[in-house]
Scaffold this motif. Structure first.
Motif, PDB file in Angstrom:
ATOM      1  N   SER A 193      -1.681  75.684  27.668  1.00  0.00           N
ATOM      2  CA  SER A 193      -1.975  75.079  26.375  1.00  0.00           C
ATOM      3  C   SER A 193      -2.038  76.076  25.235  1.00  0.00           C
ATOM      4  CB  SER A 193      -3.304  74.311  26.453  1.00  0.00           C
ATOM      5  OG  SER A 193      -4.366  75.193  26.768  1.00  0.00           O
ATOM      6  N   GLU A 194      -1.915  77.362  25.536  1.00  0.00           N
ATOM      7  CA  GLU A 194      -1.863  78.359  24.466  1.00  0.00           C
ATOM      8  C   GLU A 194      -0.446  78.868  24.240  1.00  0.00           C
ATOM      9  OE1 GLU A 194      -4.741  81.429  24.826  1.00  0.00           O
ATOM     10  OE2 GLU A 194      -6.435  80.048  24.882  1.00  0.00           O
TER      11      GLU A 194
ATOM     12  N   GLU B  78      -8.045  75.131  19.361  1.00  0.00           N
ATOM     13  CA  GLU B  78      -7.983  74.130  20.423  1.00  0.00           C
ATOM     14  C   GLU B  78      -7.595  72.754  19.906  1.00  0.00           C
ATOM     15  OE1 GLU B  78     -10.884  71.949  23.675  1.00  0.00           O
ATOM     16  OE2 GLU B  78     -11.468  73.890  22.855  1.00  0.00           O
TER      17      GLU B  78
ATOM     18  N   SER C 242     -14.875  72.809  27.868  1.00  0.00           N
ATOM     19  CA  SER C 242     -15.989  72.588  26.959  1.00  0.00           C
ATOM     20  C   SER C 242     -17.290  72.338  27.699  1.00  0.00           C
ATOM     21  CB  SER C 242     -15.674  71.385  26.062  1.00  0.00           C
ATOM     22  OG  SER C 242     -15.379  70.251  26.840  1.00  0.00           O
TER      23      SER C 242
ATOM     24  N   ARG D  98      -3.972  72.704  19.104  1.00  0.00           N
ATOM     25  CA  ARG D  98      -3.173  72.764  20.333  1.00  0.00           C
ATOM     26  C   ARG D  98      -3.066  71.383  20.961  1.00  0.00           C
ATOM     27  NH1 ARG D  98      -6.255  77.521  21.699  1.00  0.00           N
ATOM     28  NH2 ARG D  98      -7.344  76.383  23.350  1.00  0.00           N
ATOM     29  N   GLU D  99      -4.170  70.684  21.021  1.00  0.00           N
ATOM     30  CA  GLU D  99      -4.162  69.373  21.666  1.00  0.00           C
ATOM     31  C   GLU D  99      -3.283  68.392  20.893  1.00  0.00           C
ATOM     32  OE1 GLU D  99      -4.703  67.098  24.825  1.00  0.00           O
ATOM     33  OE2 GLU D  99      -5.351  69.176  24.599  1.00  0.00           O
TER      34      GLU D  99
ATOM     35  N   GLU E 215      -9.820  76.135  27.385  1.00  0.00           N
ATOM     36  CA  GLU E 215     -10.261  75.033  26.550  1.00  0.00           C
ATOM     37  C   GLU E 215     -11.476  74.310  27.132  1.00  0.00           C
ATOM     38  OE1 GLU E 215      -7.264  71.543  27.448  1.00  0.00           O
ATOM     39  OE2 GLU E 215      -6.279  73.470  27.630  1.00  0.00           O
TER      40      GLU E 215
ATOM     41  N   THR F  93     -10.753  66.873  29.136  1.00  0.00           N
ATOM     42  CA  THR F  93      -9.470  67.503  28.816  1.00  0.00           C
ATOM     43  C   THR F  93      -8.775  67.950  30.085  1.00  0.00           C
ATOM     44  OG1 THR F  93     -10.355  69.754  28.644  1.00  0.00           O
ATOM     45  CG2 THR F  93     -10.446  68.379  26.661  1.00  0.00           C
TER      46      THR F  93
END
Length: 438
Positions: free
Chosen positions: A152-153, A126, A353, A129-130, A351, A408
């Protein structure tokens, strides 16, 4: 029945400086008028949507997308579709280069050098990725509003499906060819789609139209990706090179692919070679052949008369027609779904959290209510600031008021979907309108 789309690429909002700002603004005004007039000439007299194959902005800045959104609202109104009926994919100018730190650049250079395996390694974590995706911060919320999320993946984002006839549908699938665009000079032939974007699913009764910004020759894994596109897609739409072109190739005994490269709606430097261009695309099902007919109406700027005219340079009297053989049309198709539930409008966000598990039974929405969902989604992501979105989510109970972590993009979308699942669509819409009309 026909489906009509206004197709633009490389609009480059924000590139204009000095006097060129007035020229480009006038061209965009005339494009609105021309698109309205040309769509009205077609039998349906209205468009089903707008397609943008990348480079909406010039520098990936929030203000550029704010200006673009207002103009797109006017374009959709001009051609008779809803303001939410816009499909976008990112281009290299949809990246904010100020977000490319030396560390980010070194990561991207390593991915370019080592290829798919290196990209997979960074997409698995993660935090990594960010690092890659924050370059798209302006584009990301803009695209989310149109329900064209960046996964995002590194996977293919949500598709958009339209019905041509009973059990004859076309699906628009957007690819992110700008995933590793940066300040590198190795981009042409060095970009990577990644294996997660290669696969194009097969479904009976449905054929795929792929939208991307870069032509395949810009992508180093284009052989692998191209096999899927050539064998499983019927149209491949791209931009970036600012030069209109189109061709049909036979990809199998009973299948074809049309490759359509778009000119720029606003090239960085307009001249006789790189003119202002856009297209109107008309899709029809040919019942006798069980095939797809694509009519491409090319439009270009006439410098002498300072207006748009038929593009006779790249089309035959401004028109190219292709009869496309479609093997999936000839397979047994499934039944149409008449209801849309939360899972149909929700894309996966791994992602998150914070615990945003939906406790309520997801509310089912009718097809009529889907239009309001799309409008609320657009207003929430495109028209509200990040602070306003956070306040709304807290006030309506989607996230706790003790929240002190970074919000996010994935968390925002999951929280938004939680409110829809709880049947709070009307409350969300009312709250957004209160914020926008302060």
């Amino acid at each position: 029945m026909s489906l009509i789309f206004v197709h633009l690429s490389d609009i480059h909002f924000g590139q204009e400086k000095g006097g060129s700002l007035h020229i480009n603004d006038d061209v965009k005004e005339r494009l609105l008028d021309d698109a309205r007039t040309e769509v009205m000439k077609l039998s349906k007299q209205k468009a089903d949507g707008v397609i943008i194959s990348g480079d909406i902005a010039y520098g990936g800045k929030l203000i550029e997308y704010e200006i673009a959104g207002k103009w797109l609202d006017r374009l959709t109104a001009a051609v008779g579709c809803e303001i939410t009926d816009v499909q976008v994919v990112p281009g290299n100018h949809d990246i904010d280069f100020d977000e490319i730190t030396p560390i980010t650049q070194s990561v991207i250079d390593e991915i370019i050098e080592k290829g798919d395996e290196a990209l997979d390694k960074f997409l698995d974590r993660e935090a990594d990725r960010e690092l890659i995706y924050r370059r798209f911060h302006g584009y990301r919320t803009f695209a989310e509003g149109y329900d064209c999320p960046l996964d995002s993946e590194g996977r293919v984002s949500k598709d958009h499906i339209f019905e041509l006839a009973p059990n004859r549908r076309i699906k628009f699938l957007g690819l992110n060819t700008a995933l590793i665009c940066s300040k590198s000079e190795k981009e042409e032939g060095g970009l990577i789609l990644g294996k997660r974007q290669h696969v194009i699913p097969i479904e009976p009764g449905l054929e795929t139209i792929v939208i991307a910004h870069h032509p395949l020759n810009w992508i180093q894994d284009s052989n692998a990706a191209g096999r899927y596109i050539r064998k499983r897609a019927r149209v491949f739409i791209s931009g970036h090179e600012h030069m209109p072109s189109h061709k049909l190739e036979q990809t199998n005994e009973d299948a074809d692919l049309v490759s359509l490269a778009s000119g720029a709606a606003a090239p960085p430097k307009a001249d006789d070679q790189y003119n202002y261009c856009y297209n109107i695309l008309e899709f029809q099902w040919l019942e006798e052949e069980d095939a797809l007919l694509l009519n491409i109406h090319g439009r270009m700027w006439d410098y002498d008369n300072v207006e748009f005219i038929s593009d006779g340079n790249h089309f035959n009297n401004g028109l190219a027609s292709y009869k496309i053989r479609c093997p999936n049309f000839r397979k047994e198709a499934g039944t149409e779904v008449n209801k849309i539930s939360l899972q149909n409008i929700q894309h996966k966000c791994d992602e998150v959290s914070v615990n945003l598990d939906v406790k309520e039974t997801p509310k089912e929405y009718s097809m009529g209510e889907e239009a309001e969902i799309n409008l609320v989604l657009l207003k929430f992501f495109r028209d509200l600031t990040s602070g306003e979105r956070l306040s709304l989510l807290i006030e309506l109970g989607a996230i706790p008021n003790t929240w002190n972590e970074t919000l996010t993009h994935g968390t925002e979308r999951s929280a938004f979907n939680k409110l829809l699942a709880a049947g709070k669509l009307e409350q969300v819409h009312d709250k957004i309108n209160q914020i926008l009309h302060k």
